[in-house]
Write a protein that holds these residues in place. Structure first.
Motif, PDB file in Angstrom:
ATOM      1  N   ASP A  92      77.148  34.672  63.218  1.00 55.03           N
ATOM      2  CA  ASP A  92      75.941  33.128  63.311  1.00 55.03           C
ATOM      3  C   ASP A  92      74.232  34.590  63.288  1.00 55.03           C
ATOM      4  OD1 ASP A  92      73.485  32.056  62.534  1.00 55.03           O
ATOM      5  OD2 ASP A  92      73.895  30.853  64.141  1.00 55.03           O
ATOM      6  N   GLY A  96      65.817  33.874  64.596  1.00 56.92           N
ATOM      7  CA  GLY A  96      65.259  32.486  65.568  1.00 56.92           C
ATOM      8  C   GLY A  96      63.921  32.484  64.364  1.00 56.92           C
ATOM      9  N   ASP A 126      67.249  31.573  70.304  1.00 53.96           N
ATOM     10  CA  ASP A 126      68.661  30.790  70.595  1.00 53.96           C
ATOM     11  C   ASP A 126      67.452  30.125  72.429  1.00 53.96           C
ATOM     12  OD1 ASP A 126      70.222  31.402  68.390  1.00 53.96           O
ATOM     13  OD2 ASP A 126      70.959  32.877  69.297  1.00 53.96           O
ATOM     14  N   ASN A 127      68.518  28.800  72.354  1.00 48.85           N
ATOM     15  CA  ASN A 127      67.836  28.757  73.228  1.00 48.85           C
ATOM     16  C   ASN A 127      66.620  28.836  74.655  1.00 48.85           C
ATOM     17  OD1 ASN A 127      70.629  27.488  73.403  1.00 48.85           O
ATOM     18  ND2 ASN A 127      70.821  29.974  74.963  1.00 48.85           N
TER      19      ASN A 127
END
Length: 143
Positions: A92, A96, A126-127
């Motif tokens: 992936d 962002g 991410d996160n």
């Protein structure tokens, strides 16, 4: 997921190309990136940055749509939204969401095609991890 990323990237590039009827600008951001952007004299413009100073699978492409505030004699401020992606990575490749703020200054009165760029870009990954990137560079607009 990789095909989905490529589709988003192709649609973003198509949107940027569609909106670039009259002017195209080329930018270089120090030694970090190069960019191609559309007419920033209009309220909405687009830019595609490529961070090419890395291994081929780590190349980052960053399509962005900008809202350009009123242009003054020697400067213009733009705010955008885009995303950062590594389209050649095996896994992936989405890095962002980016929200760049650009200040473009035309320091030479008789050469309005040449400008200096300063950019501050918060990036949410991410996160919900976040970072802030700064870039500076030069831009030449073909009018």
């Amino acid at each position: 997921m990789k095909n989905y990323l490529k589709l988003i990237l192709l649609l973003s590039i198509a949107l940027i190309i569609k909106s670039s009827f009259a002017q195209i600008s080329f930018s270089t951001y120090s030694l970090q990136a190069i960019g191609i952007s559309t007419d920033n004299d209009k309220k909405i413009s687009g830019e595609l940055k490529a961070f090419l100073n890395r291994e081929s699978e780590d190349i980052i492409l960053e399509p962005t749509i900008f809202y350009n505030f009123k242009q003054h004699d020697y400067h213009q401020i733009s705010v955008g939204i885009g995303f950062s992606a590594r389209p050649f990575a095996e896994i992936d490749g989405v890095n962002g969401l980016t929200i760049p703020v650009q200040l473009e200054i035309s320091p030479i009165e008789k050469v309005k095609n040449f400008s200096v760029l300063m950019e501050l870009t918060p990036q949410v990954g991410d996160n919900f991890s976040s970072e802030i990137r700064t870039l500076w560079g030069i831009r030449y607009t073909f009018r």
